[in-house]
Structures are given as structure tokens and as C-alpha cells.
Enzyme design. Sequence first.
Site, mmCIF file in Angstrom:
data_model
loop_
_atom_site.group_PDB
_atom_site.id
_atom_site.type_symbol
_atom_site.label_atom_id
_atom_site.label_comp_id
_atom_site.label_asym_id
_atom_site.label_seq_id
_atom_site.Cartn_x
_atom_site.Cartn_y
_atom_site.Cartn_z
ATOM 1 N N SER A 9 -4.537 -15.949 -18.076
ATOM 2 C CA SER A 9 -4.837 -17.151 -19.011
ATOM 3 C C SER A 9 -4.238 -18.314 -18.599
ATOM 4 O O SER A 9 -2.832 -18.396 -18.612
ATOM 5 C CB SER A 9 -4.448 -16.575 -20.241
ATOM 6 O OG SER A 9 -4.756 -17.741 -21.140
ATOM 7 N N HIS A 33 -9.174 -17.356 -16.282
ATOM 8 C CA HIS A 33 -9.585 -17.223 -17.674
ATOM 9 C C HIS A 33 -9.020 -18.528 -18.374
ATOM 10 O O HIS A 33 -7.700 -18.830 -18.379
ATOM 11 C CB HIS A 33 -8.967 -16.090 -18.734
ATOM 12 C CG HIS A 33 -9.274 -16.125 -19.877
ATOM 13 N ND1 HIS A 33 -10.631 -15.371 -20.350
ATOM 14 C CD2 HIS A 33 -8.697 -16.453 -20.814
ATOM 15 C CE1 HIS A 33 -10.699 -15.540 -21.580
ATOM 16 N NE2 HIS A 33 -9.506 -16.128 -22.133
ATOM 17 N N MET A 37 -9.877 -24.507 -26.930
ATOM 18 C CA MET A 37 -9.543 -24.593 -28.309
ATOM 19 C C MET A 37 -9.994 -26.080 -29.049
ATOM 20 O O MET A 37 -9.488 -26.659 -28.280
ATOM 21 C CB MET A 37 -8.302 -24.182 -28.815
ATOM 22 C CG MET A 37 -7.662 -22.695 -27.980
ATOM 23 S SD MET A 37 -6.106 -22.370 -28.474
ATOM 24 C CE MET A 37 -5.897 -20.848 -27.281
ATOM 25 N N HIS A 66 -13.591 -19.218 -22.098
ATOM 26 C CA HIS A 66 -13.749 -18.626 -23.576
ATOM 27 C C HIS A 66 -13.482 -19.891 -24.427
ATOM 28 O O HIS A 66 -12.510 -20.238 -24.839
ATOM 29 C CB HIS A 66 -12.340 -17.546 -23.707
ATOM 30 C CG HIS A 66 -12.274 -16.887 -25.201
ATOM 31 N ND1 HIS A 66 -10.775 -16.487 -25.564
ATOM 32 C CD2 HIS A 66 -13.061 -16.817 -26.157
ATOM 33 C CE1 HIS A 66 -11.060 -15.857 -26.951
ATOM 34 N NE2 HIS A 66 -12.349 -16.317 -27.134
ATOM 35 N N MET A 137 -10.742 -9.741 -28.912
ATOM 36 C CA MET A 137 -9.569 -10.404 -29.380
ATOM 37 C C MET A 137 -8.580 -9.238 -29.864
ATOM 38 O O MET A 137 -8.881 -8.644 -30.768
ATOM 39 C CB MET A 137 -9.554 -11.479 -30.167
ATOM 40 C CG MET A 137 -10.331 -12.537 -29.738
ATOM 41 S SD MET A 137 -9.632 -13.493 -27.908
ATOM 42 C CE MET A 137 -7.871 -13.638 -28.744
ATOM 43 N N ASP A 175 -8.302 -9.269 -24.960
ATOM 44 C CA ASP A 175 -7.502 -10.568 -24.492
ATOM 45 C C ASP A 175 -6.626 -10.473 -25.787
ATOM 46 O O ASP A 175 -6.979 -10.554 -26.842
ATOM 47 C CB ASP A 175 -8.414 -11.622 -24.607
ATOM 48 C CG ASP A 175 -7.525 -12.945 -24.481
ATOM 49 O OD1 ASP A 175 -6.529 -12.875 -24.512
ATOM 50 O OD2 ASP A 175 -8.354 -14.111 -24.400
#
Length: 217
Positions: A9, A33, A37, A66, A137, A175
Site C-alpha cells: 500500500s 496498491h 480516500m 482501491h 477489509m 487488506d
Amino acid sequence: MKRMLVAPSMLAADFANLAKDIELVNANADIFHLDIMDGVFVPNISYGTPLIEAICKRASIPVEAHLMIVEPQKFFDIYKSLGVGSISVHYEACNHLDRTINRIKELGMKAGVAINPHTNVHLLEDIVRISDYILIMSVNPGYGGQKYIPYCTGKIAELKKIIQKNNPDCLIEVDGGVTTGNIEEIAESGADVVVAGSAVFSAKDPAEAIKKLQGLA
């Protein structure tokens, strides 16, 4: 342990030395990744298109986004143009999930569905038929460095059964709170891909940490 795909990430990378961390991932991992947000769907804001573009330009392995945002469909075209190869959207954020997944695939990208820890995997029995991957998640989304929620191991196993019945080609990605200490448990429960942030970028030897998560060390 079986060979796992590892997707570091980039939210946990050192943004002051981003080029160095990009090369680390290029040389050792399987997927970039990107956690997107918006401060609405989750209580945090990450990064925008300039940073995504910079990573995609330098990536020599696949890039996945994501989307932890409301109205994710507004960004599919631009992320495709930047070089993103896979997009996952949240079950909880999409009123018309079937249409959303098909739109991602129409653009030539792989399409995934992400679910929060409280969402029951059996709600995905139909959508797995057209999904390339499901992202479980294993922490509540919004912040890195959280601990793995133990009951998510059972969710992975239940989802594996659903996938084997409806679409064996669909991958399971996990994740949140993934470490070298729990990777075997996660792999054995049926996961194919793991996202790791602090477990990689905060390790004394990030390349070695990636190998351990892959099951190669």
C-alpha cells in the site's frame, strides 16, 4: 505456504523519498496498491491524480486502485487514462453495483468489489460471477497501521466457498493488519493477494518482508 501475491500500500510509503519506494515495489512486489480516500466514505483523505499519475508512470508491475469514495464511477475514465489496471469499489458505496462493475470492465480494467469488516460475504453470491477479485477489509478502512480483525479469517474461508461455486477465477484480496506473523493463517484460509503497508515500509528490510509475505522466504 502457497505463493501469495503482495500489493504494498503506497499510502505507507515515504512520500519524501517516493521514487525510492516505487523502485522497491517494482523490484520485489507483484502489484502497486493505491488507497483513494475522499474524507466522506472514510474519515481520511489520501492523495489525488497527480500522485497516481507519478506512480503509474514509474510502475513496471500492475497498478490497482482501491476506491474508498462515494460516486466512484466519476473517476474510472481518468484512472484508466493514467495507467491504472484494476479498480475495486465498495459494496457499501454503490447503489448499482452490477452496472458499476461492468463499466470498469468495459474500460478494459479488472474489476473488484471491496467489503468492510461488518459486511456479510454471502451478499456477494451474485456479484462474484462478474468480478475479477473481492477485497476483504480486515480492518475498518480509513487509516493504516491497524490490527487485523480475527473474525475476518472465517470470512475469507466462507468467501472461498462462494467463489469456488460461482466463479473459480475470482481472486480473494485481503487488506488490513497483514503481517509476516499472520500471513500463513490468511493464506491457508483462501486468500490469493494481500495488501501490506506498514508491514513492508516500516520493516528493517522491506524487500525481505515482501518475500516473507509472498511465501518465498
